[in-house]
Motif scaffolding. Structure first.
Motif, PDB file in Angstrom:
ATOM      1  N   TYR A  32      45.341  -6.894  18.435  1.00 24.60           N
ATOM      2  CA  TYR A  32      45.094  -7.536  19.639  1.00 24.60           C
ATOM      3  C   TYR A  32      44.578  -6.521  20.642  1.00 24.60           C
ATOM      4  O   TYR A  32      43.500  -7.001  21.394  1.00 24.60           O
ATOM      5  N   ASN A  35      40.874  -6.088  19.817  1.00 22.56           N
ATOM      6  CA  ASN A  35      39.938  -7.427  19.738  1.00 22.56           C
ATOM      7  C   ASN A  35      39.817  -7.756  18.480  1.00 22.56           C
ATOM      8  O   ASN A  35      38.629  -7.901  17.993  1.00 22.56           O
ATOM      9  N   ALA A  36      40.753  -7.422  17.502  1.00 19.97           N
ATOM     10  CA  ALA A  36      40.665  -7.602  16.277  1.00 19.97           C
ATOM     11  C   ALA A  36      41.331  -8.678  15.472  1.00 19.97           C
ATOM     12  O   ALA A  36      41.807  -8.477  14.307  1.00 19.97           O
ATOM     13  N   LEU A  37      41.627  -9.803  16.371  1.00 19.72           N
ATOM     14  CA  LEU A  37      42.325 -10.706  15.674  1.00 19.72           C
ATOM     15  C   LEU A  37      41.524 -11.694  15.060  1.00 19.72           C
ATOM     16  O   LEU A  37      42.275 -12.776  14.184  1.00 19.72           O
ATOM     17  N   SER A  38      40.366 -11.789  14.912  1.00 13.55           N
ATOM     18  CA  SER A  38      39.375 -12.372  14.155  1.00 13.55           C
ATOM     19  C   SER A  38      39.276 -11.825  12.896  1.00 13.55           C
ATOM     20  O   SER A  38      39.280 -10.552  12.779  1.00 13.55           O
ATOM     21  N   VAL A  39      38.861 -12.518  11.830  1.00  9.32           N
ATOM     22  CA  VAL A  39      38.559 -12.116  10.622  1.00  9.32           C
ATOM     23  C   VAL A  39      37.473 -11.034  10.365  1.00  9.32           C
ATOM     24  O   VAL A  39      37.754  -9.881  10.034  1.00  9.32           O
ATOM     25  N   ASP A  40      36.563 -11.173  11.261  1.00  7.41           N
ATOM     26  CA  ASP A  40      35.294 -10.480  11.154  1.00  7.41           C
ATOM     27  C   ASP A  40      35.635  -8.904  11.778  1.00  7.41           C
ATOM     28  O   ASP A  40      35.462  -7.904  11.192  1.00  7.41           O
ATOM     29  N   LYS A  41      36.386  -8.882  12.837  1.00  9.81           N
ATOM     30  CA  LYS A  41      36.927  -7.876  13.479  1.00  9.81           C
ATOM     31  C   LYS A  41      37.886  -7.104  12.934  1.00  9.81           C
ATOM     32  O   LYS A  41      37.872  -5.796  12.820  1.00  9.81           O
ATOM     33  N   TYR A  42      38.769  -7.741  11.953  1.00 12.12           N
ATOM     34  CA  TYR A  42      39.840  -7.324  11.172  1.00 12.12           C
ATOM     35  C   TYR A  42      39.248  -6.496  10.303  1.00 12.12           C
ATOM     36  O   TYR A  42      39.586  -5.302   9.789  1.00 12.12           O
ATOM     37  N   VAL A 114      41.210 -14.063   4.494  1.00  8.25           N
ATOM     38  CA  VAL A 114      40.293 -12.923   4.927  1.00  8.25           C
ATOM     39  C   VAL A 114      39.960 -12.512   3.310  1.00  8.25           C
ATOM     40  O   VAL A 114      40.201 -12.374   2.332  1.00  8.25           O
TER      41      VAL A 114
END
Length: 275
Positions: A32, A35-42, A114
């Protein structure tokens, strides 16, 4: 041996769930904050770590490819089949824990969706050892869940009584588990956080399996020798599966697993015939 295992399991408290749950919350908070709770950012925040670990670990292809097979429940559990005779309580916990881990793995993989490294990155940009695993089932790592589910059951089954030995035993189990699960990054099958998350979930599944076997007598029949023919049949089937694996890939870990099964098969037939 079985008496000692039962005694060790009886001492386990629900508070042991607190630490792994805290780790999972920490991972979520970290994602969080990035800002990596989205698949791409993860995927992106791990990209450099993935490439680094993959490049280093893949320098030992034969070793890590053999070790990563222990994330296959058939392979790992084959080494533990002898405990059906000497410590059936371990297998009561293993069966409950394995069912819980299978459910967690399937549900969470479908929930997070993912992409694996082979799906997310250029396949020529990193090392893939063994079969290329595409698709969207990277988080969590199923192999990591399996490894730590089994190791957690063994951790508490053989927990020493003295504090110094407890610390050493726990340390060795955790290090062994981390070595095994990070082979999944080395073979190019998972991102680093996939295996870390899978390890924590595996620990939770192992603990859950112990509590289930302690409270409910679902698998108590394992301790009854009249059911040994069921295990004899299952062992024979597993031997055939392992022989097929040897024919297809000829890995030393498969031979070792097969030898363990044969030894256990001999022992269980001997005990049953003697009865």
């Amino acid at each position: 041996m079985n008496t000692n295992v039962i005694d060790n399991y009886s001492k386990i408290k629900p508070s042991l769930f607190f630490l792994p749950l805290s780790f999972l919350i920490t991972i979520v908070l970290f994602l969080y904050s990035q800002n990596a709770l989205s698949v791409d950012k993860y995927i992106q925040i791990q990209k450099n770590y993935f490439y680094f670990l993959n490049s280093k670990l893949s320098q030992f292809p034969n070793t890590i490819y053999n070790l990563t097979q222990l994330g296959d429940a058939l392979i790992f559990l084959s080494f533990l089949t002898i405990f059906i005779v000497y410590a059936p309580k371990i297998w009561e916990s293993l069966l409950s824990a394995s069912l819980v881990s299978a459910i967690f793995s399937r549900v969470l993989k479908d929930l997070f969706h993912v992409p694996r490294p082979a799906e997310a990155f250029d396949r020529n940009s990193f090392v893939i050892i063994g079969k290329t695993l595409p698709g969207f089932s990277s988080l969590p790592s199923g192999h990591s869940i399996t490894v730590f589910t089994i190791l957690t059951v063994l951790l508490f089954a053989f927990m020493p009584k003295k504090l110094n030995y407890k610390i050493l035993w726990s340390f060795l189990i955790i290090i062994a588990g981390l070595i095994l699960v990070f082979t999944r990054v080395g073979v190019g099958a998972h991102h680093p956080l996939d295996v870390i998350t899978g390890s924590i979930i595996g620990y939770i599944c192992g603990l859950t399996g112990i509590f289930i076997s302690r409270k409910y007598k679902i698998w108590s029949w394992i301790n009854n020798e009249k059911y040994y023919p069921i295990f004899i049949l299952l062992f024979l089937i597993c031997c055939i599966v392992l022989i097929n694996k040897i024919i297809n890939e000829n890995l030393i870990i498969f031979y070792l697993s097969l030898i363990s099964l044969i030894v256990s098969l001999y022992k269980i037939i001997y005990v049953y015939a003697k009865k």
